[in-house]
Design an enzyme around this catalytic site. Sequence first.
Site, mmCIF file in Angstrom:
data_model
loop_
_atom_site.group_PDB
_atom_site.id
_atom_site.type_symbol
_atom_site.label_atom_id
_atom_site.label_comp_id
_atom_site.label_asym_id
_atom_site.label_seq_id
_atom_site.Cartn_x
_atom_site.Cartn_y
_atom_site.Cartn_z
ATOM 1 N N ILE A 12 0.844 -1.208 0.000
ATOM 2 C CA ILE A 12 0.000 0.000 0.000
ATOM 3 C C ILE A 12 0.878 1.258 0.000
ATOM 4 O O ILE A 12 0.589 2.248 -0.681
ATOM 5 C CB ILE A 12 -0.971 -0.008 1.209
ATOM 6 C CG1 ILE A 12 -1.812 -1.296 1.189
ATOM 7 C CG2 ILE A 12 -1.880 1.212 1.179
ATOM 8 C CD1 ILE A 12 -2.610 -1.546 2.464
ATOM 9 N N SER A 124 -7.251 -0.871 10.458
ATOM 10 C CA SER A 124 -7.884 -1.947 9.699
ATOM 11 C C SER A 124 -9.304 -2.184 10.203
ATOM 12 O O SER A 124 -9.590 -1.974 11.396
ATOM 13 C CB SER A 124 -7.058 -3.217 9.898
ATOM 14 O OG SER A 124 -7.772 -4.340 9.493
ATOM 15 N N TYR A 148 -2.972 -9.452 15.972
ATOM 16 C CA TYR A 148 -2.828 -8.420 14.947
ATOM 17 C C TYR A 148 -3.878 -7.322 15.147
ATOM 18 O O TYR A 148 -3.570 -6.123 15.154
ATOM 19 C CB TYR A 148 -2.951 -9.040 13.544
ATOM 20 C CG TYR A 148 -3.060 -8.021 12.438
ATOM 21 C CD1 TYR A 148 -1.958 -7.258 12.056
ATOM 22 C CD2 TYR A 148 -4.273 -7.802 11.766
ATOM 23 C CE1 TYR A 148 -2.064 -6.306 11.042
ATOM 24 C CE2 TYR A 148 -4.384 -6.869 10.751
ATOM 25 C CZ TYR A 148 -3.284 -6.113 10.391
ATOM 26 O OH TYR A 148 -3.389 -5.181 9.403
ATOM 27 N N LYS A 152 -3.534 -3.206 16.298
ATOM 28 C CA LYS A 152 -4.115 -2.032 15.625
ATOM 29 C C LYS A 152 -4.905 -1.190 16.628
ATOM 30 O O LYS A 152 -4.815 0.041 16.642
ATOM 31 C CB LYS A 152 -5.039 -2.470 14.474
ATOM 32 C CG LYS A 152 -4.313 -3.079 13.274
ATOM 33 C CD LYS A 152 -3.428 -2.068 12.571
ATOM 34 C CE LYS A 152 -2.698 -2.632 11.373
ATOM 35 N NZ LYS A 152 -1.494 -1.863 11.017
ATOM 36 N N SER A 215 -9.240 -22.822 -2.615
ATOM 37 C CA SER A 215 -10.171 -23.375 -1.628
ATOM 38 C C SER A 215 -11.093 -22.248 -1.194
ATOM 39 O O SER A 215 -10.619 -21.221 -0.692
ATOM 40 C CB SER A 215 -9.419 -23.907 -0.409
ATOM 41 O OG SER A 215 -8.612 -24.993 -0.785
HETATM 42 P P1 NAD Z 1 3.412 -4.681 3.445
HETATM 43 O O1 NAD Z 1 3.985 -5.785 4.276
HETATM 44 O O2 NAD Z 1 3.468 -4.820 1.972
HETATM 45 O O3 NAD Z 1 4.097 -3.295 3.846
HETATM 46 C C1 NAD Z 1 4.545 -3.026 5.155
HETATM 47 C C2 NAD Z 1 5.977 -2.509 5.059
HETATM 48 O O4 NAD Z 1 6.450 -2.223 6.380
HETATM 49 C C3 NAD Z 1 6.947 -3.517 4.454
HETATM 50 O O5 NAD Z 1 7.684 -2.898 3.411
HETATM 51 C C4 NAD Z 1 7.866 -3.911 5.622
HETATM 52 O O6 NAD Z 1 9.178 -4.202 5.183
HETATM 53 C C5 NAD Z 1 7.781 -2.687 6.500
HETATM 54 N N1 NAD Z 1 8.021 -2.929 7.934
HETATM 55 C C6 NAD Z 1 7.445 -3.858 8.730
HETATM 56 N N2 NAD Z 1 7.918 -3.740 9.981
HETATM 57 C C7 NAD Z 1 8.798 -2.703 9.983
HETATM 58 C C8 NAD Z 1 9.611 -2.110 10.979
HETATM 59 N N3 NAD Z 1 9.632 -2.570 12.230
HETATM 60 N N4 NAD Z 1 10.379 -1.057 10.625
HETATM 61 C C9 NAD Z 1 10.402 -0.589 9.353
HETATM 62 N N5 NAD Z 1 9.652 -1.127 8.359
HETATM 63 C C10 NAD Z 1 8.866 -2.171 8.686
HETATM 64 O O7 NAD Z 1 1.907 -4.456 3.942
HETATM 65 P P2 NAD Z 1 0.749 -3.578 3.305
HETATM 66 O O8 NAD Z 1 -0.295 -4.500 2.798
HETATM 67 O O9 NAD Z 1 1.294 -2.536 2.444
HETATM 68 O O10 NAD Z 1 0.167 -2.929 4.626
HETATM 69 C C11 NAD Z 1 0.585 -1.656 5.105
HETATM 70 C C12 NAD Z 1 -0.112 -1.372 6.408
HETATM 71 O O11 NAD Z 1 -1.515 -1.431 6.213
HETATM 72 C C13 NAD Z 1 0.212 -2.357 7.524
HETATM 73 O O12 NAD Z 1 0.316 -1.657 8.743
HETATM 74 C C14 NAD Z 1 -0.992 -3.257 7.549
HETATM 75 O O13 NAD Z 1 -1.216 -3.833 8.819
HETATM 76 C C15 NAD Z 1 -2.101 -2.295 7.170
HETATM 77 N N6 NAD Z 1 -3.261 -2.965 6.578
HETATM 78 C C16 NAD Z 1 -3.100 -3.762 5.483
HETATM 79 C C17 NAD Z 1 -4.183 -4.429 4.940
HETATM 80 C C18 NAD Z 1 -4.016 -5.361 3.749
HETATM 81 O O14 NAD Z 1 -4.910 -6.177 3.508
HETATM 82 N N7 NAD Z 1 -2.951 -5.276 2.983
HETATM 83 C C19 NAD Z 1 -5.458 -4.254 5.508
HETATM 84 C C20 NAD Z 1 -5.598 -3.415 6.595
HETATM 85 C C21 NAD Z 1 -4.491 -2.761 7.136
HETATM 86 N N1 UDP Z 2 -10.905 -16.830 1.331
HETATM 87 C C1 UDP Z 2 -11.114 -18.044 0.673
HETATM 88 N N2 UDP Z 2 -10.021 -18.718 0.223
HETATM 89 C C2 UDP Z 2 -8.749 -18.259 0.373
HETATM 90 C C3 UDP Z 2 -8.549 -17.019 1.014
HETATM 91 C C4 UDP Z 2 -9.650 -16.329 1.490
HETATM 92 O O1 UDP Z 2 -12.248 -18.488 0.523
HETATM 93 O O2 UDP Z 2 -7.798 -18.932 -0.042
HETATM 94 C C5 UDP Z 2 -12.082 -16.069 1.800
HETATM 95 C C6 UDP Z 2 -12.092 -15.779 3.300
HETATM 96 O O3 UDP Z 2 -12.675 -16.861 3.993
HETATM 97 C C7 UDP Z 2 -12.913 -14.492 3.349
HETATM 98 C C8 UDP Z 2 -12.563 -13.781 2.035
HETATM 99 O O4 UDP Z 2 -12.038 -14.796 1.174
HETATM 100 O O5 UDP Z 2 -14.300 -14.791 3.306
HETATM 101 C C9 UDP Z 2 -11.497 -12.688 2.209
HETATM 102 O O6 UDP Z 2 -10.380 -13.245 2.878
HETATM 103 P P1 UDP Z 2 -9.021 -12.472 3.036
HETATM 104 O O7 UDP Z 2 -8.081 -13.350 3.814
HETATM 105 O O8 UDP Z 2 -8.568 -11.998 1.702
HETATM 106 O O9 UDP Z 2 -9.398 -11.176 3.869
HETATM 107 P P2 UDP Z 2 -10.014 -11.027 5.356
HETATM 108 O O10 UDP Z 2 -10.303 -12.370 5.912
HETATM 109 O O11 UDP Z 2 -8.944 -10.329 6.080
HETATM 110 O O12 UDP Z 2 -11.239 -10.205 5.195
#
Ligand code: NAD
Ligand code: UDP
Length: 336
Positions: A12, A124, A148, A152, A215
Amino acid sequence: MTILVTGGTGYIGSHTVVELHKLGQDVVILDNLSNSKLIVLDRIEQISGKRPLFIEADIRDAAALDSVFSEHDIKAVIHFAGLKAVGESVAEPLRYYDNNVAGSLRLLEAMSKAKVKNVIFSSSATVYGSPERLPIDEDCALRTTNPYGANKLQIEQMMGDLCVSDADWSVVALRYFNPVGAHESGLIGEDPKGIPNNLMPFITQVASGLRAELSVFGDDYDTPDGSGVRDYIHVVDLALGHVKALGLFTKAIGFNPINLGTGNGYSVLEMVKSFERVNEIKIPFNISPRRPGDIASCYAQPNKALTMMDWQASKGLDQMMKDAWHWQSNNPNGYE
Ligand code: NAD
Ligand code: UDP
């Protein structure tokens, strides 16, 4: 004036840096590369024509943070850095509390010392746990079901307490729903390590032949087709949400939690059908038991983002499917 982006080489973060560059904004990325690769910087430069300054450091390293704030004129921080795998957080809770909670604490301390009091935090929808009501608005009860999610919530609480103690702080906690897709260039995207936990990268890896079949975790939920329903949001829309949130610092002090979702819920089976239709690729799947800890449905009430920061998602499901496949097919092994 510069924006410090922690975790900026991640999924992101990299998309957000591209959008910041588009506005001419200077960026410093701080990342320890625990879940990302340096090549991302080349890709960001290829897309935006500008290379962000990069500092390889950990957010738990107070000295490294102090030198970033003393060497650069940082006006705000976008804080993405963190570990994000729910299952891993259950298996290794202390690592998660240390990296995510202690890391955020160190960052806030350094910000406080440097008098930089504007931060956007990657929260999140997991903070809503099994949601009190649907669609989920920001006043729904906060309850988490794994380390996790607890991380948050604790970070949000820490930031909220800081805002109470000092009215100069402005915190925007963006509660993401399910980010998917990739930049339309196909140059940056999600690069999960090993077997993907999330639905979208699993689908694209099945499409590319890396995995035999998907799955589907459960077809007996109380949803229209029995499979789980989520609010999938295009990662570029999400990135643009951060750009909009920067505009809040001048008008909204204190702690502001804001959902970033589309408001639409799609089931796992709808996601599969949509991918197949848009990309004309069949996705073999089987119906498997429910995944422990999963909930039936989760989708946002996204109105607060619209009213407070004039943001709403604009990219639909077809675009998410197209861009996710474009990234995967151009980079079958991610950034390797
Ligand atoms: P990502 O793992 O691709 O990016 C996170 C980055 O943080 C990585 O580049 C990693 O190297 C760096 N990092 C981790 N720990 C660190 C530390 N201690 N010091 C310095 N750098 C560090 O993940 P993302 O999907 O881009 O997610 C970014 C943020 O958004 C995260 O905080 C994640 O929890 C949150 N988030 C992600 C999702 C999702 O589905 N991707 C959903 C909700 C919230
Ligand atoms: N899911 C699934 N098969 C997979 C991964 C995810 O059926 O291999 C389903 C999961 O049960 C949920 C949705 O896809 O209903 C989104 O899951 P994901 O892990 O992507 O996100 P989150 O659970 O964090 O919402």
